[in-house]
Scaffold this active site. Structure first.
Site, PDB file in Angstrom:
ATOM      1  N   LYS A   8       0.851  -1.188   0.000  1.00  0.00           N
ATOM      2  CA  LYS A   8       0.000   0.000   0.000  1.00  0.00           C
ATOM      3  C   LYS A   8       0.887   1.239   0.000  1.00  0.00           C
ATOM      4  CE  LYS A   8      -2.395   3.495   1.869  1.00  0.00           C
ATOM      5  NZ  LYS A   8      -2.089   4.502   2.895  1.00  0.00           N
ATOM      6  N   GLY A  11      -0.721   8.211  -0.018  1.00  0.00           N
ATOM      7  CA  GLY A  11      -0.905   9.330  -0.921  1.00  0.00           C
ATOM      8  C   GLY A  11       0.246  10.316  -0.857  1.00  0.00           C
ATOM      9  N   GLY A  42      -4.452  11.010   0.132  1.00  0.00           N
ATOM     10  CA  GLY A  42      -4.815  12.053   1.097  1.00  0.00           C
ATOM     11  C   GLY A  42      -4.426  13.471   0.721  1.00  0.00           C
ATOM     12  N   ASP A 160      -5.718   1.979   3.617  1.00  0.00           N
ATOM     13  CA  ASP A 160      -5.093   0.965   4.485  1.00  0.00           C
ATOM     14  C   ASP A 160      -6.053  -0.200   4.699  1.00  0.00           C
ATOM     15  OD1 ASP A 160      -2.856   2.671   4.886  1.00  0.00           O
ATOM     16  OD2 ASP A 160      -3.974   3.743   6.434  1.00  0.00           O
ATOM     17  N   LYS A 215      -4.349   2.815   9.829  1.00  0.00           N
ATOM     18  CA  LYS A 215      -3.240   1.978   9.342  1.00  0.00           C
ATOM     19  C   LYS A 215      -2.922   0.881  10.364  1.00  0.00           C
ATOM     20  CE  LYS A 215      -0.057   4.500   7.547  1.00  0.00           C
ATOM     21  NZ  LYS A 215      -0.818   4.575   6.297  1.00  0.00           N
TER      22      LYS A 215
HETATM   23  N1  LIG Z   1       2.502   7.296  16.567  1.00  0.00           N
HETATM   24  C1  LIG Z   1       2.621   7.693  15.305  1.00  0.00           C
HETATM   25  N2  LIG Z   1       3.697   7.318  14.578  1.00  0.00           N
HETATM   26  C2  LIG Z   1       3.854   7.724  13.300  1.00  0.00           C
HETATM   27  N3  LIG Z   1       2.963   8.496  12.639  1.00  0.00           N
HETATM   28  C3  LIG Z   1       1.864   8.910  13.294  1.00  0.00           C
HETATM   29  C4  LIG Z   1       1.636   8.520  14.644  1.00  0.00           C
HETATM   30  N4  LIG Z   1       0.463   9.076  15.049  1.00  0.00           N
HETATM   31  C5  LIG Z   1       0.000   9.767  13.995  1.00  0.00           C
HETATM   32  N5  LIG Z   1       0.809   9.682  12.923  1.00  0.00           N
HETATM   33  C6  LIG Z   1       0.571  10.331  11.627  1.00  0.00           C
HETATM   34  O1  LIG Z   1       0.160   9.359  10.673  1.00  0.00           O
HETATM   35  C7  LIG Z   1       0.617   9.826   9.388  1.00  0.00           C
HETATM   36  C8  LIG Z   1       0.542   8.688   8.372  1.00  0.00           C
HETATM   37  O2  LIG Z   1      -0.810   8.451   7.993  1.00  0.00           O
HETATM   38  P1  LIG Z   1      -1.472   9.205   6.738  1.00  0.00           P
HETATM   39  O3  LIG Z   1      -2.860   8.704   6.615  1.00  0.00           O
HETATM   40  O4  LIG Z   1      -1.273  10.669   6.866  1.00  0.00           O
HETATM   41  O5  LIG Z   1      -0.546   8.750   5.506  1.00  0.00           O
HETATM   42  P2  LIG Z   1      -0.757   7.580   4.458  1.00  0.00           P
HETATM   43  O6  LIG Z   1      -1.733   6.581   4.991  1.00  0.00           O
HETATM   44  O7  LIG Z   1       0.598   7.081   4.109  1.00  0.00           O
HETATM   45  O8  LIG Z   1      -1.353   8.332   3.202  1.00  0.00           O
HETATM   46  P3  LIG Z   1      -2.853   8.217   2.586  1.00  0.00           P
HETATM   47  O9  LIG Z   1      -3.795   8.315   3.765  1.00  0.00           O
HETATM   48  O10 LIG Z   1      -2.959   9.353   1.655  1.00  0.00           O
HETATM   49  O11 LIG Z   1      -2.905   6.890   1.906  1.00  0.00           O
HETATM   50  C9  LIG Z   1       2.009  10.317   9.691  1.00  0.00           C
HETATM   51  O12 LIG Z   1       2.475  11.220   8.704  1.00  0.00           O
HETATM   52  C10 LIG Z   1       1.819  10.996  11.051  1.00  0.00           C
HETATM   53  O13 LIG Z   1       1.518  12.364  10.899  1.00  0.00           O
HETATM   54 MG   LIG Z   2      -3.807   7.205   5.506  1.00  0.00          MG
END
Ligand SMILES: Nc1ncnc2c1ncn2[C@@H]1O[C@H](COP(=O)(O)OP(=O)(O)OP(=O)(O)O)[C@@H](O)[C@H]1O
Ligand SMILES: [Mg+2]
Length: 259
Positions: A8, A11, A42, A160, A215
């Site tokens: 996965k 974004g 996202g 996710d 996630k």
């Molecule tokens: N304990 C944690 N450890 C790491 N990241 C965290 C934590 N708590 C919150 N986050 C946030 O979660 C974000 C990752 O999730 P996010 O949904 O933003 O990204 P993604 O799933 O990779 O992208 P998309 O949702 O577009 O597919 C990180 O950038 C951070 O800001």
């Molecule tokens: Mg996400």
């Protein structure tokens, strides 16, 4: 069928995927893996909504999706980013077919909580036929996470959650979440290995928040059958070296794995 790895791509890193990311996919394919890509969107969705002056808000890391927001989600995920990622694969010599979860009944979904999240779906069923057809012909399916209800209404599905459901339905051996941080962090420190009990505690205490909630939950929910280990890795860095992944490893029971 060959072993399956579901990857996965967040974004936030689709536009920043490095050469080493695509060479890792080549190596996986060369060593006999079937690869399935699922992507999020996202930041792009947020930017387009801003440009169109449409309000958006998040609840527990999931985007509240009105009809207006859903149009933008569909346009950005299935129209723009899906073609971009499939195109990047093609450019690097990887045969890829871009699909939306709406195609061929790939992702059947049901509204989770209309009042809280609007048109956001949880996956009910994955039609693996279409994926197996492509995998058997050596294509990489690239999937935009949109679902369709039994009444053929489109729903926004967290990427996710979609990746975890697809991994389970395909009896995948590996599931990898590629995101914009090194893994699950606690006060800036990387948690190298964790398990469902510890994750539950981290969500309750607020260590895990925002987009990391769906996630981490998706990772926990997918641990079963053939899938004994899920990884969260940083797509901005080389996360695979000598067959070892750098990031957070999530397994059914940390203590047992260590002993
Ligand atoms: N304990 C944690 N450890 C790491 N990241 C965290 C934590 N708590 C919150 N986050 C946030 O979660 C974000 C990752 O999730 P996010 O949904 O933003 O990204 P993604 O799933 O990779 O992208 P998309 O949702 O577009 O597919 C990180 O950038 C951070 O800001
Ligand atoms: Mg996400």
């Amino acid at each position: 069928m060959r072993p399956v790895v579901v990857i996965k791509c967040g974004g936030s890193i689709i536009s920043e995927l490095s050469d080493s990311f695509f060479s890792s996919i080549h190596s996986l394919k060369n060593s006999g893996w079937n690869v399935v890509l699922v992507h999020g969107g996202g930041p792009d969705i947020t930017n387009t909504l801003k440009q169109m002056k449409i309000q958006t808000e998040f609840k527990n890391g999931q985007r509240k999706t009105t009809k207006e927001v859903l149009h933008v989600v569909q346009m950005t995920l299935a129209g723009k980013l899906n073609k971009q990622l499939a195109g990047e694969c093609q450019r690097r010599g990887l045969s890829a077919v871009g699909l939306s979860g709406q195609d061929a009944g790939l992702l059947t979904a049901r509204i989770l909580d209309e009042e809280l999240l609007g048109l956001v779906g949880g996956i009910e069923k994955v039609n693996t036929d279409v994926l197996e057809l492509l995998l058997n012909q050596n294509y990489i399916p690239v999937i935009a996470p949109l679902g369709v209800t039994e009444a053929f209404e489109t729903l926004n599905v967290n990427a996710d959650t979609a990746a975890a459901a697809i991994a389970q339905a395909l009896n995948a051996d590996k599931l990898l979440f590629v995101t914009d941080v090194d893994g699950i962090l606690n006060k800036g420190e990387l948690i190298c290995e964790t398990d469902p009990a510890e994750i539950e505690g981290c969500i309750k205490s607020g260590i895990i928040s925002g987009g990391m909630i769906p996630k981490a939950e998706a990772a926990v929910n997918s641990l079963s059958g053939t899938l004994k280990e899920v990884m969260i890795v940083n797509g901005k860095k080389a996360f695979l070296k000598d067959n070892e992944f750098f990031g957070t490893k999530i397994c059914p029971n940390k203590e047992a794995a260590a002993g």
